[in-house]
Design a protein around this motif. Structure first.
Motif, PDB file in Angstrom:
ATOM      1  N   ILE A  15     -11.721   0.865  -8.764  1.00 57.04           N
ATOM      2  CA  ILE A  15     -11.110   0.506  -9.854  1.00 57.04           C
ATOM      3  C   ILE A  15     -10.457   1.452 -10.662  1.00 57.04           C
ATOM      4  CG2 ILE A  15     -11.575  -0.975 -12.121  1.00 57.04           C
ATOM      5  CD1 ILE A  15     -14.069  -2.305 -10.706  1.00 57.04           C
ATOM      6  N   GLU A  16     -10.985   2.635 -10.776  1.00 59.22           N
ATOM      7  CA  GLU A  16     -10.318   3.727 -11.686  1.00 59.22           C
ATOM      8  C   GLU A  16      -8.874   4.087 -10.892  1.00 59.22           C
ATOM      9  OE1 GLU A  16     -12.849   7.032 -12.155  1.00 59.22           O
ATOM     10  OE2 GLU A  16     -14.619   5.753 -13.126  1.00 59.22           O
ATOM     11  N   TYR A  17      -8.770   4.075  -9.784  1.00 63.80           N
ATOM     12  CA  TYR A  17      -7.638   4.250  -9.039  1.00 63.80           C
ATOM     13  C   TYR A  17      -6.597   3.200  -9.012  1.00 63.80           C
ATOM     14  CZ  TYR A  17     -10.201   8.398  -7.592  1.00 63.80           C
ATOM     15  OH  TYR A  17     -11.182   9.571  -7.709  1.00 63.80           O
ATOM     16  N   ASP A  18      -6.784   2.094  -9.655  1.00 61.99           N
ATOM     17  CA  ASP A  18      -5.920   1.058  -9.733  1.00 61.99           C
ATOM     18  C   ASP A  18      -5.192   0.702  -8.818  1.00 61.99           C
ATOM     19  OD1 ASP A  18      -4.529  -0.900 -11.285  1.00 61.99           O
ATOM     20  OD2 ASP A  18      -3.061   0.322 -11.847  1.00 61.99           O
ATOM     21  N   ILE A  19      -6.129   0.158  -7.396  1.00 55.08           N
ATOM     22  CA  ILE A  19      -5.429  -0.078  -6.333  1.00 55.08           C
ATOM     23  C   ILE A  19      -4.491  -1.414  -6.418  1.00 55.08           C
ATOM     24  CG2 ILE A  19      -7.488  -1.836  -5.607  1.00 55.08           C
ATOM     25  CD1 ILE A  19      -7.223  -0.905  -2.835  1.00 55.08           C
ATOM     26  N   SER A  20      -3.513  -1.384  -5.571  1.00 57.88           N
ATOM     27  CA  SER A  20      -2.797  -2.599  -5.813  1.00 57.88           C
ATOM     28  C   SER A  20      -3.130  -3.988  -5.330  1.00 57.88           C
ATOM     29  CB  SER A  20      -1.466  -2.193  -4.733  1.00 57.88           C
ATOM     30  OG  SER A  20      -0.336  -3.389  -4.830  1.00 57.88           O
ATOM     31  N   LYS A  35      -6.356   9.804  -3.098  1.00 56.18           N
ATOM     32  CA  LYS A  35      -6.265   9.101  -4.313  1.00 56.18           C
ATOM     33  C   LYS A  35      -4.855   8.791  -4.579  1.00 56.18           C
ATOM     34  CE  LYS A  35      -6.856   9.993  -9.200  1.00 56.18           C
ATOM     35  NZ  LYS A  35      -7.284  10.845 -10.397  1.00 56.18           N
ATOM     36  N   GLY A  36      -3.875   9.628  -4.372  1.00 55.22           N
ATOM     37  CA  GLY A  36      -2.578   9.420  -4.519  1.00 55.22           C
ATOM     38  C   GLY A  36      -2.168   8.395  -3.516  1.00 55.22           C
ATOM     39  N   TYR A  37      -2.686   8.319  -2.319  1.00 50.97           N
ATOM     40  CA  TYR A  37      -2.069   7.545  -1.495  1.00 50.97           C
ATOM     41  C   TYR A  37      -2.462   6.186  -1.946  1.00 50.97           C
ATOM     42  CZ  TYR A  37      -1.885   4.984   3.234  1.00 50.97           C
ATOM     43  OH  TYR A  37      -1.657   4.012   4.158  1.00 50.97           O
ATOM     44  N   ILE A  38      -3.748   5.847  -2.288  1.00 53.49           N
ATOM     45  CA  ILE A  38      -4.270   4.652  -2.892  1.00 53.49           C
ATOM     46  C   ILE A  38      -3.316   4.105  -3.805  1.00 53.49           C
ATOM     47  CG2 ILE A  38      -6.416   3.491  -4.031  1.00 53.49           C
ATOM     48  CD1 ILE A  38      -8.152   5.181  -2.261  1.00 53.49           C
ATOM     49  N   GLN A  39      -3.209   4.913  -4.798  1.00 51.29           N
ATOM     50  CA  GLN A  39      -2.246   4.525  -5.703  1.00 51.29           C
ATOM     51  C   GLN A  39      -0.865   4.016  -5.539  1.00 51.29           C
ATOM     52  OE1 GLN A  39      -3.045   8.023  -8.279  1.00 51.29           O
ATOM     53  NE2 GLN A  39      -4.613   6.961  -9.594  1.00 51.29           N
ATOM     54  N   GLU A  40      -0.391   4.565  -4.644  1.00 56.27           N
ATOM     55  CA  GLU A  40       1.182   4.474  -4.251  1.00 56.27           C
ATOM     56  C   GLU A  40       1.475   3.208  -3.465  1.00 56.27           C
ATOM     57  OE1 GLU A  40       2.529   8.226  -3.074  1.00 56.27           O
ATOM     58  OE2 GLU A  40       2.119   9.320  -4.843  1.00 56.27           O
ATOM     59  N   ILE A  41       0.642   2.754  -2.354  1.00 55.85           N
ATOM     60  CA  ILE A  41       0.841   1.944  -1.330  1.00 55.85           C
ATOM     61  C   ILE A  41       0.647   0.470  -1.764  1.00 55.85           C
ATOM     62  CG2 ILE A  41       0.090   3.829   0.440  1.00 55.85           C
ATOM     63  CD1 ILE A  41      -2.368   1.931   0.594  1.00 55.85           C
TER      64      ILE A  41
END
Length: 244
Positions: free
Chosen positions: A171-176, A47-53
């Motif tokens: 969608i909840e994880y707000d992917i870039s 989850k953290g990876y998806i949100q940061e990249i």
């Protein structure tokens, strides 16, 4: 789907009840150990990876998609139900392809167009898909209502719901939005790879089981246990919905 000629051979004898209890206990332990996996959740690290990249990361998203599928117990239970009485590879390919088309379509379109559905409600429907397939396998619709639902259409429709379950979480994880389309396509490729891996394991296990003389005797019991697991998924998700 369920062979009518063997319907009368199924009865819950004392031995079958013991098998049912054993299977159900294993499913309870499996579902209890899965935690957030029941709601199509992604592991905290992922989850953290998806949100940061940002940008295109094809290999990473292929891995994440495959990991999601092989650890998605609701997907695996549904696939098990779908292929339970399928013996020919062309039939298995048709049903698995229908499920993949449905799953891929709503996952990709749901994220791209930002169509989110409450994850608890959508996962409760996915639990019902497991219940539906287990009832189909034991011939319940023919005995109770005198008709057989179109299993191909049902597999496609439930595939659509399975895809929405995942898209809602993404969608909840707000992917870039930077690299969104290629990353989503890579994720979907990974999902299909994971599905093939899970299906391979299921088919190997089913192949050995089907060669035993006890397969038909215990098939009813196994599907009852699978149906109970589906109801547990539904109850888990609805409880989460009302509490949340």
């Amino acid at each position: 789907m369920f062979p009518s000629q063997i319907g009368g051979a199924f009865s819950l004898s004392a031995m079958n009840r013991r098998h049912a209890l054993t299977l159900l206990t294993l499913l309870v332990l499996l579902l209890g150990a899965s935690g957030e996996a029941l709601a199509h959740a992604v592991a905290e690290g992922d989850k953290g990876y998806i949100q940061e990249i940002y940008g295109v990361h094809l290999i990473s998203f292929v891995y994440l998609g495959a990991k999601h599928m092989v650890t998605g117990y609701d997907h695996i239970l549904f696939l098990l139900g779908v292929i339970f009485f399928l013996y020919r590879m062309q039939h298995i390919a048709i049903y698995v392809s229908l499920f993949a088309i449905g799953h891929s379509t709503t996952m990709l379109l749901g994220v791209y167009f930002n169509i989110g559905i409450n994850s608890y409600l959508i996962d409760a429907i996915i639990g019902l898909s497991v219940v539906y397939k287990a009832l189909d396998n034991i011939g319940a619709y023919q005995r109770w209502f005198g008709f057989q639902p179109n299993t191909k259409v049902a597999t496609l429709v439930f595939g659509l719901f399975h895809g929405f379950g995942l898209s809602s979480k993404i969608i909840e994880y707000d992917i870039s939005s930077d690299g969104l389309v290629p990353n989503l396509l890579a994720f979907n490729v990974g999902v299909e790879i994971g599905q093939l891996l899970a299906l391979g394991v299921i088919l190997i296990g089913m192949g050995f089981w089907r060669r035993t003389t006890g397969f038909l005797r215990h098939a009813y019991t196994a599907n009852v246990a699978m149906m109970c697991a589906g109801f547990m998924l539904v109850g888990y998700q609805l409880t989460g919905y009302f509490i949340a």
